[in-house]
Design a protein around this motif. Structure first.
Motif, PDB file in Angstrom:
ATOM      1  N   LEU A   1       0.852  -1.175   0.000  1.00 59.33           N
ATOM      2  CA  LEU A   1       0.000   0.000   0.000  1.00 59.33           C
ATOM      3  C   LEU A   1       0.892   1.229   0.000  1.00 59.33           C
ATOM      4  N   LYS A   2       1.142   1.761  -1.209  1.00 64.68           N
ATOM      5  CA  LYS A   2       1.970   2.963  -1.389  1.00 64.68           C
ATOM      6  C   LYS A   2       3.351   2.792  -0.752  1.00 64.68           C
ATOM      7  N   ASP A   3       3.900   1.594  -0.829  1.00 59.26           N
ATOM      8  CA  ASP A   3       5.234   1.267  -0.287  1.00 59.26           C
ATOM      9  C   ASP A   3       5.381   1.573   1.201  1.00 59.26           C
ATOM     10  N   PHE A   4       4.249   1.814   1.866  1.00 56.29           N
ATOM     11  CA  PHE A   4       4.276   2.064   3.307  1.00 56.29           C
ATOM     12  C   PHE A   4       3.992   0.788   4.080  1.00 56.29           C
ATOM     13  N   VAL A   5       3.069   0.016   3.612  1.00 57.84           N
ATOM     14  CA  VAL A   5       2.738  -1.277   4.183  1.00 57.84           C
ATOM     15  C   VAL A   5       2.881  -2.320   3.083  1.00 57.84           C
ATOM     16  N   LYS A   6       3.601  -3.410   3.377  1.00 54.58           N
ATOM     17  CA  LYS A   6       3.788  -4.426   2.351  1.00 54.58           C
ATOM     18  C   LYS A   6       3.960  -5.799   2.983  1.00 54.58           C
ATOM     19  N   ILE A   7       3.649  -6.803   2.194  1.00 57.79           N
ATOM     20  CA  ILE A   7       3.860  -8.198   2.584  1.00 57.79           C
ATOM     21  C   ILE A   7       4.643  -8.872   1.477  1.00 57.79           C
ATOM     22  N   ASP A   8       5.775  -9.458   1.821  1.00 60.20           N
ATOM     23  CA  ASP A   8       6.567 -10.192   0.846  1.00 60.20           C
ATOM     24  C   ASP A   8       7.088 -11.474   1.474  1.00 60.20           C
ATOM     25  N   TYR A   9       7.925 -12.166   0.737  1.00 61.52           N
ATOM     26  CA  TYR A   9       8.431 -13.473   1.167  1.00 61.52           C
ATOM     27  C   TYR A   9       9.219 -13.368   2.462  1.00 61.52           C
ATOM     28  N   GLN A  10      10.125 -12.398   2.539  1.00 57.79           N
ATOM     29  CA  GLN A  10      11.001 -12.310   3.700  1.00 57.79           C
ATOM     30  C   GLN A  10      10.225 -11.918   4.953  1.00 57.79           C
ATOM     31  N   ILE A  11       9.297 -10.987   4.828  1.00 56.79           N
ATOM     32  CA  ILE A  11       8.486 -10.587   5.978  1.00 56.79           C
ATOM     33  C   ILE A  11       7.661 -11.767   6.488  1.00 56.79           C
ATOM     34  N   THR A  12       7.082 -12.522   5.572  1.00 60.60           N
ATOM     35  CA  THR A  12       6.262 -13.671   5.960  1.00 60.60           C
ATOM     36  C   THR A  12       7.099 -14.751   6.626  1.00 60.60           C
ATOM     37  N   MET A  13       8.259 -15.072   6.028  1.00 59.97           N
ATOM     38  CA  MET A  13       9.099 -16.116   6.594  1.00 59.97           C
ATOM     39  C   MET A  13       9.648 -15.724   7.961  1.00 59.97           C
ATOM     40  N   THR A  14       9.985 -14.455   8.150  1.00 58.77           N
ATOM     41  CA  THR A  14      10.487 -13.992   9.444  1.00 58.77           C
ATOM     42  C   THR A  14       9.420 -14.133  10.519  1.00 58.77           C
ATOM     43  N   SER A  15       8.190 -13.796  10.194  1.00 58.97           N
ATOM     44  CA  SER A  15       7.087 -13.908  11.156  1.00 58.97           C
ATOM     45  C   SER A  15       6.806 -15.368  11.489  1.00 58.97           C
ATOM     46  N   ILE A  16       6.836 -16.237  10.472  1.00 59.99           N
ATOM     47  CA  ILE A  16       6.606 -17.661  10.718  1.00 59.99           C
ATOM     48  C   ILE A  16       7.723 -18.251  11.578  1.00 59.99           C
ATOM     49  N   LEU A  17       8.956 -17.800  11.331  1.00 62.36           N
ATOM     50  CA  LEU A  17      10.087 -18.284  12.136  1.00 62.36           C
ATOM     51  C   LEU A  17       9.902 -17.935  13.610  1.00 62.36           C
ATOM     52  N   ILE A  18       9.468 -16.704  13.895  1.00 61.89           N
ATOM     53  CA  ILE A  18       9.235 -16.302  15.283  1.00 61.89           C
ATOM     54  C   ILE A  18       8.144 -17.164  15.905  1.00 61.89           C
ATOM     55  N   MET A  19       7.093 -17.431  15.136  1.00 65.24           N
ATOM     56  CA  MET A  19       6.004 -18.272  15.635  1.00 65.24           C
ATOM     57  C   MET A  19       6.507 -19.679  15.970  1.00 65.24           C
ATOM     58  N   ILE A  20       7.335 -20.247  15.084  1.00 65.90           N
ATOM     59  CA  ILE A  20       7.869 -21.591  15.312  1.00 65.90           C
ATOM     60  C   ILE A  20       8.763 -21.614  16.544  1.00 65.90           C
ATOM     61  N   ARG A  21       9.583 -20.592  16.705  1.00 65.57           N
ATOM     62  CA  ARG A  21      10.477 -20.550  17.863  1.00 65.57           C
ATOM     63  C   ARG A  21       9.698 -20.436  19.165  1.00 65.57           C
ATOM     64  N   ILE A  22       8.666 -19.614  19.192  1.00 68.15           N
ATOM     65  CA  ILE A  22       7.857 -19.486  20.401  1.00 68.15           C
ATOM     66  C   ILE A  22       7.190 -20.816  20.736  1.00 68.15           C
ATOM     67  N   TYR A  23       6.639 -21.467  19.718  1.00 62.95           N
ATOM     68  CA  TYR A  23       5.980 -22.760  19.931  1.00 62.95           C
ATOM     69  C   TYR A  23       6.979 -23.809  20.419  1.00 62.95           C
ATOM     70  N   ALA A  24       8.165 -23.823  19.811  1.00 58.68           N
ATOM     71  CA  ALA A  24       9.183 -24.805  20.189  1.00 58.68           C
ATOM     72  C   ALA A  24       9.650 -24.593  21.621  1.00 58.68           C
ATOM     73  N   ILE A  25       9.865 -23.342  22.018  1.00 59.35           N
ATOM     74  CA  ILE A  25      10.324 -23.056  23.378  1.00 59.35           C
ATOM     75  C   ILE A  25       9.236 -23.402  24.391  1.00 59.35           C
ATOM     76  N   MET A  26       7.991 -23.047  24.071  1.00 59.37           N
ATOM     77  CA  MET A  26       6.877 -23.407  24.958  1.00 59.37           C
ATOM     78  C   MET A  26       6.799 -24.920  25.133  1.00 59.37           C
ATOM     79  N   LEU A  27       6.928 -25.638  24.036  1.00 61.52           N
ATOM     80  CA  LEU A  27       6.824 -27.101  24.075  1.00 61.52           C
ATOM     81  C   LEU A  27       7.987 -27.708  24.852  1.00 61.52           C
ATOM     82  N   THR A  28       9.189 -27.191  24.615  1.00 64.39           N
ATOM     83  CA  THR A  28      10.377 -27.710  25.308  1.00 64.39           C
ATOM     84  C   THR A  28      10.284 -27.492  26.814  1.00 64.39           C
TER      85      THR A  28
END
Length: 298
Positions: A109-136
């Motif tokens: 949206l006018k280069d102010f808000v955007k979603i791309d591959y790197q942003i998505t993968m970074t967010s998913i990585l944080i989610m996986i790490r939180i889940y893994a630490i909680m589980l561990t």
């Protein structure tokens, strides 16, 4: 019995019988490896033994899905923040390969808000790490008695005793903190139900109304926490607890064959992950599909 971080669930599984020192070592090692893992495949391989251990210890595989709720909520929140603040290159670089996607920015949206591959993968990585630490952490605390956690910490803090540091005080503080986690969770649930029965709406209303509702929940929880802490301090004082006194123990460690196998397995995983992450002299020739799952970019 509820299953959450800090609550010990009595059981007779092989995970419950493991030596607390081995479980503590494996727990810390896996948490560190989850933060260092740079591909989703490596994260998945590290998560697999934790999932198996959880199922063996609890025999409740469906609870794994329930624990996904909070990591997903945090991942969505991080994704929204990254859409505004994370600056990403037009072409993600993985090692020496440039991933030339047909669409570099999936939505903007006018280069102010955007979603791309790197942003998505970074967010998913944080989610996986939180889940893994909680589980561990959950596997460790639900299968280990708090007193054994204290002894395991005291075992690893032993070198500090040589320089006259009272490590048993720190281990006692950590043990009490572990004991208070499930108590505070139950207390928060009780206060939540009590306030809801009095007409407090935690779901509907404006943002200001929700803030007031949260304050109604947090203030009694803090008051109850300080009251319980004061009662515990008085109980320990009346029983003559001396934090600087010489400590003795009637428990003896039993190191059976499964502990040796578990310790060896943990060390092997640490060594393999270190080799995969550093890849000295390019001993691993990773295929393209492995590199495509990289979640930390150069």
């Amino acid at each position: 019995m509820k299953i959450n971080i800090g609550r010990y669930v009595p059981g007779n599984s092989i995970i419950h019988k493991m030596d607390a020192r081995v479980k503590l070592f494996a727990n810390v090692a896996f948490i560190i490896l989850f933060f260092l893992a740079n591909t989703f495949i490596l994260n998945g391989l590290l998560l697999l033994p934790i999932l198996i251990s959880f199922i063996v210890a609890t025999k409740k595989p469906l609870h794994l899905l329930k624990m996904l709720v909070m990591p997903i909520m945090v991942g969505v929140f991080i994704l929204i923040i990254n859409m505004f603040v994370l600056k990403t290159p037009s072409k993600p670089v993985v090692g020496n390969e440039i991933f030339d996607w047909k669409v570099h920015v999936w939505w903007h949206l006018k280069d102010f808000v955007k979603i791309d591959y790197q942003i998505t993968m970074t967010s998913i990585l944080i989610m996986i790490r939180i889940y893994a630490i909680m589980l561990t952490m959950t596997v460790f605390t639900l299968s280990t008695q708090p007193v054994l956690i204290t002894k395991a910490l005291d075992f690893y803090f032993y070198p500090l005793k040589l320089i006259k540091i009272p490590t048993h005080i720190f281990t006692m503080i950590i043990s009490i903190a572990f004991r208070f986690v499930p108590t505070l969770v139950d207390e928060a649930s009780r206060i939540f139900k009590a306030q809801a029965s009095r007409g407090v709406d935690f779901k509907n209303g404006s943002f200001k109304t929700k803030i007031k509702s949260i304050i109604v929940l947090i203030v009694p929880l803090f008051v109850s926490s300080f009251t319980k802490a004061d009662d515990l301090a008085n109980a320990m004082e009346t029983r003559g607890y001396n934090p600087y006194g010489k400590r003795t123990s009637y428990r003896t460690w039993t190191f059976w064959w499964f502990n040796v196998v578990s310790l060896f397995f943990t060390i092997v995983i640490i060594v393999l992950c270190a080799l995969i992450l550093s890849n000295p002299n390019n001993i691993f020739n990773f295929p393209q599909w492995w590199l495509a799952t990289k979640c930390i970019f150069n």
